[in-house]
Write an enzyme that holds these catalytic residues in place. Sequence first.
Site, PDB file in Angstrom:
ATOM      1  N   ILE A   1      -6.542  27.177  -3.477  1.00 17.24           N
ATOM      2  CA  ILE A   1      -7.493  26.098  -3.210  1.00 17.24           C
ATOM      3  C   ILE A   1      -8.292  25.751  -4.461  1.00 17.24           C
ATOM      4  CG2 ILE A   1      -9.552  25.455  -1.883  1.00 17.24           C
ATOM      5  CD1 ILE A   1      -8.482  27.192   0.393  1.00 17.24           C
TER       6      ILE A   1
ATOM      7  N   GLY B   1     -13.448  34.360  -4.496  1.00 18.00           N
ATOM      8  CA  GLY B   1     -13.694  35.203  -3.331  1.00 18.00           C
ATOM      9  C   GLY B   1     -12.616  36.257  -3.160  1.00 18.00           C
TER      10      GLY B   1
ATOM     11  N   TYR C   1     -16.242  39.837   5.303  1.00 20.39           N
ATOM     12  CA  TYR C   1     -15.912  38.486   4.828  1.00 20.39           C
ATOM     13  C   TYR C   1     -16.729  37.430   5.562  1.00 20.39           C
ATOM     14  CZ  TYR C   1     -12.943  34.515   3.491  1.00 20.39           C
ATOM     15  OH  TYR C   1     -12.475  33.314   3.007  1.00 20.39           O
TER      16      TYR C   1
ATOM     17  N   ILE D   1      -5.249  27.252   5.638  1.00 15.25           N
ATOM     18  CA  ILE D   1      -4.703  26.364   4.619  1.00 15.25           C
ATOM     19  C   ILE D   1      -3.267  26.783   4.305  1.00 15.25           C
ATOM     20  CG2 ILE D   1      -5.084  25.371   2.325  1.00 15.25           C
ATOM     21  CD1 ILE D   1      -7.402  24.974   4.367  1.00 15.25           C
TER      22      ILE D   1
ATOM     23  N   ARG E   1      -9.949  35.677 -13.498  1.00 10.89           N
ATOM     24  CA  ARG E   1      -9.965  37.100 -13.864  1.00 10.89           C
ATOM     25  C   ARG E   1      -8.619  37.562 -14.377  1.00 10.89           C
ATOM     26  NH1 ARG E   1     -12.798  41.083  -9.685  1.00 10.89           N
ATOM     27  NH2 ARG E   1     -12.341  42.424 -11.452  1.00 10.89           N
TER      28      ARG E   1
ATOM     29  N   ASN F   1      -7.740  29.080 -10.934  1.00  9.17           N
ATOM     30  CA  ASN F   1      -6.400  29.032 -11.530  1.00  9.17           C
ATOM     31  C   ASN F   1      -5.267  29.128 -10.517  1.00  9.17           C
ATOM     32  OD1 ASN F   1      -7.015  31.769 -11.054  1.00  9.17           O
ATOM     33  ND2 ASN F   1      -5.638  32.463 -12.687  1.00  9.17           N
ATOM     34  N   ARG F   2      -5.615  29.136  -9.198  1.00 10.62           N
ATOM     35  CA  ARG F   2      -4.556  29.153  -8.183  1.00 10.62           C
ATOM     36  C   ARG F   2      -5.133  28.746  -6.829  1.00 10.62           C
ATOM     37  NH1 ARG F   2      -3.970  35.662  -8.650  1.00 10.62           N
ATOM     38  NH2 ARG F   2      -6.007  36.218  -7.816  1.00 10.62           N
TER      39      ARG F   2
ATOM     40  N   ASP G   1     -16.109  37.413 -14.640  1.00  9.37           N
ATOM     41  CA  ASP G   1     -16.213  38.252 -13.447  1.00  9.37           C
ATOM     42  C   ASP G   1     -17.512  37.871 -12.746  1.00  9.37           C
ATOM     43  OD1 ASP G   1     -16.528  40.209 -11.531  1.00  9.37           O
ATOM     44  OD2 ASP G   1     -16.302  41.905 -12.910  1.00  9.37           O
TER      45      ASP G   1
ATOM     46  N   LYS H   1     -19.461  34.775   3.954  1.00 15.92           N
ATOM     47  CA  LYS H   1     -19.268  33.338   4.032  1.00 15.92           C
ATOM     48  C   LYS H   1     -20.374  32.653   4.840  1.00 15.92           C
ATOM     49  CE  LYS H   1     -15.569  32.988   1.529  1.00 15.92           C
ATOM     50  NZ  LYS H   1     -15.599  32.269   0.236  1.00 15.92           N
TER      51      LYS H   1
END
Length: 241
Positions: free
Chosen positions: A21, A84, A147, A180, A41, A18-19, A55, A151
């Site tokens: 990337i 993420g 992180y 980005i 979420r 919903n936002r 979730d 990944k």
Amino acid sequence: MSDTTAPEPRSVLITGGNRGIGLAIARAFEANGDKVAITYRSGDVPEGLLGVRADVTDAASIDAAFSEVEAEHGPVEVLVANAGVTKDTLLMRMSEDDFTSVLDTNLAGAFRVTKRASKGMLKLRRGRIVLISSVVGLYGSPGQVNYAASKAGLVGMARSITRELGGRGITANVVAPGFIKTEMTAALPEDTQKNYLSSIPANRFAEPDEVANVVRWVSSPEAAYISGAVIPVDGGLGMGH
């Protein structure tokens, strides 16, 4: 005579869509004529997309979300595991929760949604799985042990899925974005931005659409023979890693 029949719209699901990337990826598939659903979420569901609250750290929540998408759009044919989180801090200050919670969302979350999606894909004998990693997963970054580990783990996941399910018409690939152009990067101090830019051969940040278009392409029929690959979208930052 060539076949000009338009391809049938596919059922596409993007986690965390919903936002940022994730939303750019959702819009790319929407523009392709696909039936697009997103998990989220919090926040609003962008117009034109099917939003299902979920979730990724909760298998029951994921199962309910998939059931809702399947009822509206049919079995998921393209899954993009994008959801993420970050909890950046130096190793000596990183708590157990800082480490495990990031892995639970970024790595185990990708496992949960991929496992659930594979049920429908196996019945269809086709499917596209795209795991959104990061240049940090291969290049490393101070303050991001958790992180980076989460990944990097996606690479092993995609390659193992490829070996398990590759004979069923299912591909699994990793797209690894670099820096980005988002609200977060725009808010960085000018000196910090210049420091980051100096390490990127392309000398610019990527637009979200540049990531989204690669995800859409690797999910397309043209990329049917690509699986287990790591595709960087980082302006050359992580080359060789």
